[in-house]
Motif scaffolding. Structure first.
Motif, PDB file in Angstrom:
ATOM      1  N   LYS B   3     -14.924 -27.717  -0.153  1.00 39.84           N
ATOM      2  CA  LYS B   3     -14.047 -27.366  -1.262  1.00 39.84           C
ATOM      3  C   LYS B   3     -13.925 -25.845  -1.417  1.00 39.84           C
ATOM      4  O   LYS B   3     -12.861 -25.315  -1.730  1.00 39.84           O
ATOM      5  CB  LYS B   3     -14.599 -27.994  -2.545  1.00 39.84           C
ATOM      6  N   MET B   6     -11.553 -24.515   1.090  1.00 44.36           N
ATOM      7  CA  MET B   6     -10.170 -24.843   0.729  1.00 44.36           C
ATOM      8  C   MET B   6      -9.676 -23.955  -0.401  1.00 44.36           C
ATOM      9  O   MET B   6      -8.528 -23.519  -0.404  1.00 44.36           O
ATOM     10  CB  MET B   6     -10.066 -26.313   0.320  1.00 44.36           C
ATOM     11  N   THR B   7     -10.566 -23.710  -1.367  1.00 38.83           N
ATOM     12  CA  THR B   7     -10.175 -22.823  -2.472  1.00 38.83           C
ATOM     13  C   THR B   7      -9.863 -21.438  -1.928  1.00 38.83           C
ATOM     14  O   THR B   7      -8.881 -20.805  -2.315  1.00 38.83           O
ATOM     15  CB  THR B   7     -11.319 -22.742  -3.508  1.00 38.83           C
ATOM     16  N   PHE B   9      -8.788 -20.753   1.022  1.00 41.70           N
ATOM     17  CA  PHE B   9      -7.488 -20.829   1.694  1.00 41.70           C
ATOM     18  C   PHE B   9      -6.349 -20.773   0.676  1.00 41.70           C
ATOM     19  O   PHE B   9      -5.341 -20.114   0.876  1.00 41.70           O
ATOM     20  CB  PHE B   9      -7.375 -22.124   2.502  1.00 41.70           C
ATOM     21  N   ALA B  10      -6.534 -21.531  -0.432  1.00 44.15           N
ATOM     22  CA  ALA B  10      -5.485 -21.562  -1.465  1.00 44.15           C
ATOM     23  C   ALA B  10      -5.260 -20.175  -2.026  1.00 44.15           C
ATOM     24  O   ALA B  10      -4.125 -19.718  -2.179  1.00 44.15           O
ATOM     25  CB  ALA B  10      -5.884 -22.524  -2.588  1.00 44.15           C
ATOM     26  N   ALA B  13      -3.447 -18.135   0.510  1.00 45.29           N
ATOM     27  CA  ALA B  13      -2.017 -18.431   0.572  1.00 45.29           C
ATOM     28  C   ALA B  13      -1.268 -17.731  -0.554  1.00 45.29           C
ATOM     29  O   ALA B  13      -0.195 -17.165  -0.346  1.00 45.29           O
ATOM     30  CB  ALA B  13      -1.796 -19.947   0.479  1.00 45.29           C
ATOM     31  N   VAL B  14      -1.874 -17.758  -1.738  1.00 48.03           N
ATOM     32  CA  VAL B  14      -1.237 -17.096  -2.882  1.00 48.03           C
ATOM     33  C   VAL B  14      -1.151 -15.594  -2.640  1.00 48.03           C
ATOM     34  O   VAL B  14      -0.135 -14.951  -2.922  1.00 48.03           O
ATOM     35  CB  VAL B  14      -2.007 -17.393  -4.195  1.00 48.03           C
ATOM     36  N   VAL B  16      -1.001 -14.062   0.261  1.00 50.67           N
ATOM     37  CA  VAL B  16       0.047 -13.767   1.244  1.00 50.67           C
ATOM     38  C   VAL B  16       1.422 -13.779   0.565  1.00 50.67           C
ATOM     39  O   VAL B  16       2.250 -12.907   0.763  1.00 50.67           O
ATOM     40  CB  VAL B  16       0.018 -14.785   2.415  1.00 50.67           C
ATOM     41  N   MET B  17       1.624 -14.795  -0.305  1.00 55.90           N
ATOM     42  CA  MET B  17       2.917 -14.871  -0.998  1.00 55.90           C
ATOM     43  C   MET B  17       3.111 -13.661  -1.912  1.00 55.90           C
ATOM     44  O   MET B  17       4.173 -13.075  -1.973  1.00 55.90           O
ATOM     45  CB  MET B  17       3.014 -16.160  -1.812  1.00 55.90           C
ATOM     46  N   ALA B  20       4.016 -10.732   0.095  1.00 57.33           N
ATOM     47  CA  ALA B  20       5.426 -10.727   0.505  1.00 57.33           C
ATOM     48  C   ALA B  20       6.312 -10.213  -0.617  1.00 57.33           C
ATOM     49  O   ALA B  20       7.362  -9.627  -0.378  1.00 57.33           O
ATOM     50  CB  ALA B  20       5.848 -12.144   0.897  1.00 57.33           C
ATOM     51  N   LEU B  21       5.853 -10.468  -1.820  1.00 55.85           N
ATOM     52  CA  LEU B  21       6.660 -10.046  -2.966  1.00 55.85           C
ATOM     53  C   LEU B  21       6.445  -8.582  -3.327  1.00 55.85           C
ATOM     54  O   LEU B  21       7.295  -7.946  -3.929  1.00 55.85           O
ATOM     55  CB  LEU B  21       6.311 -10.885  -4.202  1.00 55.85           C
ATOM     56  N   CYS B  24       8.997  -5.994  -2.739  1.00 59.87           N
ATOM     57  CA  CYS B  24      10.353  -6.330  -3.129  1.00 59.87           C
ATOM     58  C   CYS B  24      10.634  -5.909  -4.566  1.00 59.87           C
ATOM     59  O   CYS B  24       9.780  -5.995  -5.420  1.00 59.87           O
ATOM     60  CB  CYS B  24      10.563  -7.837  -3.023  1.00 59.87           C
ATOM     61  N   SER B  25      11.863  -5.515  -4.775  1.00 65.20           N
ATOM     62  CA  SER B  25      12.247  -5.188  -6.138  1.00 65.20           C
ATOM     63  C   SER B  25      12.386  -6.481  -6.919  1.00 65.20           C
ATOM     64  O   SER B  25      12.618  -7.533  -6.363  1.00 65.20           O
ATOM     65  CB  SER B  25      13.582  -4.462  -6.136  1.00 65.20           C
ATOM     66  N   SER B  26      12.223  -6.418  -8.199  1.00 73.16           N
ATOM     67  CA  SER B  26      12.370  -7.635  -8.991  1.00 73.16           C
ATOM     68  C   SER B  26      13.340  -7.397 -10.124  1.00 73.16           C
ATOM     69  O   SER B  26      13.440  -6.299 -10.651  1.00 73.16           O
ATOM     70  CB  SER B  26      11.018  -8.050  -9.556  1.00 73.16           C
ATOM     71  N   GLU B  27      14.039  -8.474 -10.452  1.00 76.39           N
ATOM     72  CA  GLU B  27      15.005  -8.372 -11.527  1.00 76.39           C
ATOM     73  C   GLU B  27      15.280  -9.779 -12.014  1.00 76.39           C
ATOM     74  O   GLU B  27      15.696 -10.633 -11.269  1.00 76.39           O
ATOM     75  CB  GLU B  27      16.295  -7.758 -10.975  1.00 76.39           C
TER      76      GLU B  27
END
Lengths: 343, 333
Positions: B3, B6-7, B9-10, B13-14, B16-17, B20-21, B24-27
């Motif tokens: 477990k 896996m945590t 890894f979770a 994953a977050v 990495v996401m 990626a953000l 980036c500009s946000s709006e």
């Protein structure tokens, strides 16, 4: 297990043949109404237009074979492509080229999303439908956050796969064929593929026989994400723009292709080739209706009717096969009983 | 797999996401503060959905709010009438004195209008009219029929009496703008028997069906003369299909396919400037949004305008795009 596998191997070609028959009949009808439908150019068009759906549906087949579902594919494509194009520094709808890194970023984001889906399903222990329904909104929300709902130009290297050709054959068609062959090989001829089928057949049995259920589940969602992003790269490359609508309701198209292709929504039964034919049928219908200059109001009606016909034909064939098999079993049993009585 | 792993890894994953953000500009739709030169009124804005076109409307609303000295609070219904209903109630509870709404469902919005009026909060509608404009104190939108009609007349001019094969991309069958742009086009060419609509393709405003529809039509009619594009967002896929068919040629050159589009976004502006689109019709977003806010303020002060306005778009062509650029919202972005 061996018996189940061998039975499945016999059944898959029959289902696919039925579907192929439906595609042939539909094509002939369209050909009669519009001879240009079966021209070499238009057949190439059909294959080109089907390619992205075929690729995404192959990935979805792995998920559905385990008894799962991935509703997030459309949003995942949107997020991966938005992140990739944003990473290239493109901020305008009408200008700006992507960089070569677009592919790397898109695939990395998609794999992360697929991994997240798999891990969340394992950790939360809730049905994949609920988890991926949540990530459908999450991924689209993040993508919307990045672009502020604006369109983005998709030019430069990002279009290479979608618009390229090798020896006169469009790259998307080649990619789709490779993905189908690879997917079919993995599903039918590898231990992993057989484990996926076994997990979909019975999760309890899979656990009791010591299969790595959690790892398998993560793997299929990662495969689904990988196929989805390849589909997204092909689509965005072809259309030359990235919009908020990219991938909206795409999950339904992909799942429809898989189900029409003969894969059971409950898992444990299906085929990659069937999935590819399912996606092809969906494209044939739309292309055919375009070719015969059909009224804009009949598209959904015809699409619905042909899909019902495909499912019905599959259901009748399956029932007939099942009855024939049961009859044969009864005959074997009767012969065995009779032989026992004589002895 | 344990477990803990896996945590990990979770979390990975977050991360990495998130990574990626990061670059980036946000709006996102949010709150826009006015200069407070007016009466410090808060107006709720309920969008049906967020698209590039709605983003253009939001930018124009923000600009108008600043000029008029009001504060805006936004909600987006994600094309769900139930969500829109809840969000309108939320806006009212947050102190909105009037609501500017783009209905997600042109019938279901009636219940929200009645409910808001019972609370003493008037609703004005923008862009997408409710089934009956008498339900609201004011409606302002584009005139999709007039825009379609202008497009049809342009095709009559381009055809110049010769046999002419036209492809119609249809916006959406369940949407007032899609239906009326289409009916306007048909009316515009009805007295030109030389023009034949060889194919009408439903697109649901998306670029993917537009691409396949153009590909398929060019396959059957390689000598296609013109394409009607109901939204500028479908210009890039039209380019892709024309390039693949070796028909991507600017106006005035042999092999050019005439294109008339509607919206006036940055795709349309650039396409007209580049000479590949013969005419684009710019929806008057700045006027629409300013009129809507003015009407909302008046209604909040107990002086409802009680009328509906449909403002036709501004047609512009390669010949006059520079002169008319200030009236085309997409040319400014």
């Amino acid at each position: 297990m061996t018996e189940v596998s061998s039975r499945r191997r016999v059944r898959v070609p029959v289902q696919s043949l039925v579907l192929l028959g439906v595609i042939v009949v539909a094509s002939l009808v369209f050909f009669v109404l519009s001879p240009s439908f079966l021209s070499v150019g238009n057949v190439g068009n059909v294959l080109l237009q089907a390619a992205p759906t075929v690729v995404a549906a192959v990935g979805m087949t792995f998920v559905i074979m385990t008894g799962g579902i991935d509703l997030s594919v459309g949003s995942l494509i949107n997020l991966a492509m938005v992140a990739a194009i944003a990473a290239s520094g493109v901020t305008s709808a009408s200008s700006g080229d992507s960089s070569g890194w677009t592919y790397v970023v898109a695939i990395a984001v998609a794999l992360a999303c697929g991994l997240f889906n798999g891990l969340a399903i394992n950790l939360l222990k809730v049905h994949p439908l609920l988890v991926t329904l949540g990530t459908l909104t999450l991924y689209r929300g993040i993508a919307l956050h990045i672009t502020g709902a604006g369109d983005r130009a998709a030019a430069g290297p990002i279009t290479a796969l979608g618009r390229g050709d090798i020896g006169g054959i469009a790259v998307p068609i080649i990619v789709a064929i490779v993905v189908v062959l690879l997917g079919s090989f993995v599903m039918r001829s590898t231990v992993f593929g057989r484990q996926v089928v076994a997990l979909g057949g019975s999760e309890r049995s899979a656990r009791e026989t010591g299969l790595p259920v959690r790892r398998l589940r993560i793997a299929v969602y990662v495969i689904s994400a990988l196929c989805a992003v390849i589909s997204g790269i092909l689509t965005v490359g072809q259309i030359g723009t990235l919009q908020v609508s990219l991938g909206v309701n795409y999950e339904f198209t992909v799942i429809t292709a898989v189900i029409v292709g003969g894969t059971s929504l409950f898992g444990g039964k299906g085929s990659i080739v069937g999935t590819a034919l399912g996606a092809l049928l969906l494209t044939v219908i739309v292309n055919g209706l375009n070719s015969i200059d059909a009224s804009i109001y009949v598209y959904d009606v015809v699409r619905g009717l042909v899909l019902v016909a495909a499912v019905l034909a599959d259901s009748l064939t399956t029932r007939r096969l099942s009855l024939r098999r049961r009859g044969r079993q009864k005959q074997i049993l009767a012969e065995a009983t009779s032989a026992g009585a004589h002895a | 797999m344990g477990k803990t792993r896996m945590t990990a890894f979770a979390v990975g994953a977050v991360v990495v996401m998130a990574g990626a953000l990061a670059g980036c500009s946000s709006e996102v739709p949010g709150t826009s503060s006015g200069s407070a030169s007016g009466d410090d009124i808060t107006i709720g804005v309920s969008f049906d959905n967020m698209t590039a076109f709605r983003e253009g409307e939001k930018a124009a609303l923000d600009k108008a709010a600043k000029e008029l000295g009001v504060k805006l609070k936004y909600q987006v219904a994600q094309l769900d009438a139930q969500t829109q209903s809840t969000q309108i109630q939320t806006l009212i509870s947050q102190g909105a004195r009037a609501i500017v709404a783009i209905p997600s469902d042109i019938e279901a919005i009636k219940a929200d209008i009645d409910s808001a009026q019972a609370d003493g909060v008037p609703i004005v509608t923008l862009d997408q009219a409710p089934s009956e404009t008498s339900w609201v104190s004011y409606h302002v939108g584009g005139d999709p029929h007039a825009d379609g009609l202008a497009a049809g007349k342009k095709f009559v001019e381009l055809a110049a009496g010769k046999p002419y094969k036209l492809l119609e991309l249809q916006g959406a069958l369940n949407n007032d703008n899609g239906i009326r742009r289409s009916s306007g086009l048909h009316e515009g060419i009805k007295d030109a028997p030389n023009i034949t609509i060889v194919s009408s393709i439903p697109t649901d405003w998306k670029p993917e069906p537009a691409l396949t529809g153009i590909q398929n039509t060019l396959q059957k009619y390689p000598d296609l003369d013109g394409i009607f594009i109901p939204t500028d967002g479908q210009i890039p896929p039209a380019y892709s299909a024309l390039k693949a068919a070796n028909r991507f040629v600017p106006a005035g050159q042999e092999g050019h396919v005439d294109i008339v589009a509607i919206d006036g976004d940055s795709n349309g502006c650039k396409a007209v400037k580049d000479g590949y689109v013969d005419m684009d019709i710019a929806t008057p977003i700045p006027a629409m949004t300013k009129n809507a806010l003015e009407a909302a303020i008046a209604a909040a002060k107990g002086k409802p305008k009680n009328k509906a306005e449909f403002l036709p778009g501004t047609p512009y062509t390669p010949a006059d795009v520079d002169k008319l650029a200030s009236q085309v919202w997409g040319c400014a972005s």
